[in-house]
Design a protein around this motif. Structure first.
Motif, PDB file in Angstrom:
ATOM      1  N   SER A   1       4.197   3.163   1.232  1.00  0.00           N
ATOM      2  CA  SER A   1       4.246   2.550   0.379  1.00  0.00           C
ATOM      3  C   SER A   1       3.581   1.519   1.472  1.00  0.00           C
ATOM      4  O   SER A   1       3.624   0.227   0.394  1.00  0.00           O
ATOM      5  N   ARG A   2       2.124   1.388   1.575  1.00  0.00           N
ATOM      6  CA  ARG A   2       1.699   0.161   1.645  1.00  0.00           C
ATOM      7  C   ARG A   2       0.521   0.828   1.643  1.00  0.00           C
ATOM      8  O   ARG A   2      -0.291   1.664   0.710  1.00  0.00           O
ATOM      9  N   VAL A   3      -0.611  -0.572   1.067  1.00  0.00           N
ATOM     10  CA  VAL A   3      -1.969  -0.788   0.769  1.00  0.00           C
ATOM     11  C   VAL A   3      -2.868   0.023   1.877  1.00  0.00           C
ATOM     12  O   VAL A   3      -2.653  -0.926   3.324  1.00  0.00           O
ATOM     13  N   THR A   4      -3.846   1.476   1.980  1.00  0.00           N
ATOM     14  CA  THR A   4      -4.593   1.669   2.958  1.00  0.00           C
ATOM     15  C   THR A   4      -6.075   1.156   2.821  1.00  0.00           C
ATOM     16  O   THR A   4      -6.955   0.877   3.410  1.00  0.00           O
ATOM     17  N   GLU A   5      -5.913   0.737   1.431  1.00  0.00           N
ATOM     18  CA  GLU A   5      -7.693   0.193   1.232  1.00  0.00           C
ATOM     19  C   GLU A   5      -7.769  -0.105  -0.229  1.00  0.00           C
ATOM     20  O   GLU A   5      -6.625  -0.271  -1.168  1.00  0.00           O
ATOM     21  N   VAL A   6      -8.540  -1.517  -0.430  1.00  0.00           N
ATOM     22  CA  VAL A   6      -8.759  -1.847  -1.810  1.00  0.00           C
ATOM     23  C   VAL A   6     -10.005  -2.060  -1.754  1.00  0.00           C
ATOM     24  O   VAL A   6     -11.386  -2.597  -0.641  1.00  0.00           O
ATOM     25  N   LEU A   7     -10.373  -1.263  -3.122  1.00  0.00           N
ATOM     26  CA  LEU A   7     -12.078  -1.482  -3.934  1.00  0.00           C
ATOM     27  C   LEU A   7     -12.660  -2.349  -3.773  1.00  0.00           C
ATOM     28  O   LEU A   7     -11.870  -3.465  -5.086  1.00  0.00           O
ATOM     29  N   PRO A   8     -13.641  -3.059  -3.439  1.00  0.00           N
ATOM     30  CA  PRO A   8     -14.431  -4.380  -3.972  1.00  0.00           C
ATOM     31  C   PRO A   8     -14.691  -4.526  -5.595  1.00  0.00           C
ATOM     32  O   PRO A   8     -14.937  -3.197  -6.576  1.00  0.00           O
ATOM     33  N   ASP A   9     -14.183  -5.901  -5.877  1.00  0.00           N
ATOM     34  CA  ASP A   9     -14.700  -6.358  -7.455  1.00  0.00           C
ATOM     35  C   ASP A   9     -13.877  -5.066  -8.493  1.00  0.00           C
ATOM     36  O   ASP A   9     -13.790  -4.472  -9.257  1.00  0.00           O
ATOM     37  N   SER A  10     -12.339  -4.482  -7.738  1.00  0.00           N
ATOM     38  CA  SER A  10     -12.048  -3.815  -8.868  1.00  0.00           C
ATOM     39  C   SER A  10     -10.453  -4.765  -9.198  1.00  0.00           C
ATOM     40  O   SER A  10     -10.730  -6.227  -8.885  1.00  0.00           O
ATOM     41  N   LEU A  11      -9.715  -4.519 -10.197  1.00  0.00           N
ATOM     42  CA  LEU A  11      -8.431  -5.228 -10.165  1.00  0.00           C
ATOM     43  C   LEU A  11      -7.594  -5.413  -9.589  1.00  0.00           C
ATOM     44  O   LEU A  11      -6.802  -6.499  -9.200  1.00  0.00           O
TER      45      LEU A  11
END
Length: 452
Positions: free
Chosen positions: A272-282
């Motif tokens: 349940s960990r965040v592996t990637e965050v897209l730039p300029d996303s919500l």
């Protein structure tokens, strides 16, 4: 996707449409007209007998009605008073706002009618009385619905548990809104049909050759219902010409919320960990970072924005609330996209596959294969189609520690059993030309004999 075709209002004027309202009044009026007509018919018969000098015996039509038709009127009244009000749509305040006629249910009805019509045509072509199809259809239909629903409920049992037993039971019976598994319908309907065929000593293999191709015209229309409801979707396909985008009320929209893809991040399902965050996303605008733990994400009505109380709660604007990285997160309906990310049109692929399979099997002449050959070929054809379809679908998780879904496991089992069945059929004597219709075994034979 167009889930609701028609929505009947909850009330017309000061009276509700269902429950203790207009429809029940019309049912009562119809009952009174029916009883009056029977009484009048009985009086005319007594008068006719009197004119002929015959004894004035009571025809007893009203009494016959009480023992033959009354239970149907009671059932209809129970449905109007108890069942329909329980499944009416509610607004955010919990007040009923009307009864929805779903696209899924409509296509399910079309699937049943078209399959029965094709089966009657094939029965005559294979030398059997088409009336047998009408006799076997109700049992096969209800067996298929029960099997399809049980298969789905067992597979997704956590979705049906509610705060009360009554609410749980209501969730179980809402099959017209989706939640039927094709393999379950084949198993349940097949067992019911087999019972009927054995009971009346009909040719099992020939009945299989008649009925199996008709199942796939049902798949053709049934998957159109899935498209209307938004279930049985495919995996993400990016911004392509064939991608389908479903609205906020669809199951795929909520699934993309759960896996984070709608908000612009990816979650490891095990940690349940965040592996990637897209730039300029919500997600990036909310400050989510790689390594954050997702405690929960829930989709709920956006109460901060005005909403018409005459509309059902399912049409309310949605917001997402949760806790990620130890801090609360919130996205309002004004921030969220109005549609889910594009996905493969798995429903259309399955629908087209069912149509092609039905057409191919229907072209095979009765004398081309031994009896039962069309049936086994149909089972193998659908199993191969379903196994391949699961590759582009993502709504079923892998089973038994593998990436193979439950439907793919069942498909492999069906192929093996069908090959064994075909080998068994090869050892049976040739079927020869179709036998003529046997009127003495026709379901209407007894009625015809009585009439003569």
């Amino acid at each position: 996707m167009h889930e609701t075709l028609i929505r009947f209002p909850h009330s017309v004027g000061a009276w509700p449409l269902f429950g203790w309202g207009w429809c029940l009044g019309l049912l009562g009026l119809g009952l009174a007209i029916r009883v009056a007509w029977l009484a009048s018919a009985g009086a005319r018969m007594r008068h006719s007998k009197a004119a002929k000098g015959e004894p004035k015996t009571d025809a007893g039509w009203v009494s016959m009605f009480l023992f033959s038709e009354s239970y149907l009127w009671v059932i209809a009244g129970f449905v109007l008073v108890k069942v329909i009000p329980a499944i009416e749509l509610k607004n955010l305040n919990g007040d009923p706002v009307g009864l929805a006629i779903r696209g899924y249910g409509m296509f399910l009805l079309i699937a049943v009618v078209s399959a029965i019509g094709l089966a009657m045509h094939r029965a005559k072509r294979f030398g059997l009385d088409p009336d047998w199809v009408l006799r076997i259809a109700p049992m096969t239909f209800f067996g298929g619905i029960i099997g399809a629903r049980l298969f789905y409920v067992i597979q997704y049992r956590d979705q049906f548990i509610d705060d009360s037993l009554v609410a749980t039971l209501q969730n179980l019976v809402k099959f017209t809104e989706g939640g039927l598994v094709v393999y379950g319908s084949f198993i349940g309907g097949g067992l019911a049909a087999l019972y009927f065929v054995l009971r009346y000593r009909l040719p099992v293999r020939r009945m299989g050759d008649i009925i199996v191709p008709c199942l796939f015209i049902g798949v053709f229309f049934g998957r159109m219902g899935c498209l209307m409801h938004g279930c049985c979707w495919g995996g993400a396909c990016g911004d392509t010409w064939y991608g389908l985008q479903f609205p906020t009320t669809s199951p795929v929209y909520r699934d993309q919320v759960d896996d984070g893809s709608l908000l612009g991040f990816k979650i490891d399902p095990e940690t349940s960990r965040v592996t990637e965050v897209l730039p300029d996303s919500l997600a990036a605008r909310e400050g989510l970072q790689t390594g954050d733990t997702v405690d929960y994400l829930v989709v709920e009505p956006d109460l901060e924005n005005a909403f018409d109380a005459t509309l059902p709660a399912e049409e309310a604007p949605l917001a997402i609330r949760g806790r990620v990285g130890g801090k609360p997160v919130y996205w309002s309906s004004k921030e969220l996209p109005r549609h889910a990310n594009p996905v493969f049109p798995a429903q259309l692929v399955s629908s087209l596959g069912g149509l092609l399979l039905c057409g191919f099997l229907s072209l095979i002449q009765p004398n081309w294969l031994r009896e039962g050959g069309i049936m086994w070929l149909g089972f193998v054809g659908y199993a191969v189609l379903r196994f391949g379809l699961e590759i582009i679908r993502v709504d079923e998780a892998g089973q038994f520690g593998t990436s193979i879904s439950i439907s793919q496991w069942v498909s492999m089992l069906v192929v093996v059993l069908s090959i064994l069945g075909w080998l068994w059929t090869r050892k049976m004597p040739p079927a020869g030309p179709p036998r003529p219709i046997e009127p003495e075994r026709s379901p209407n034979a007894g009625a015809a004999a009585s009439a003569s």
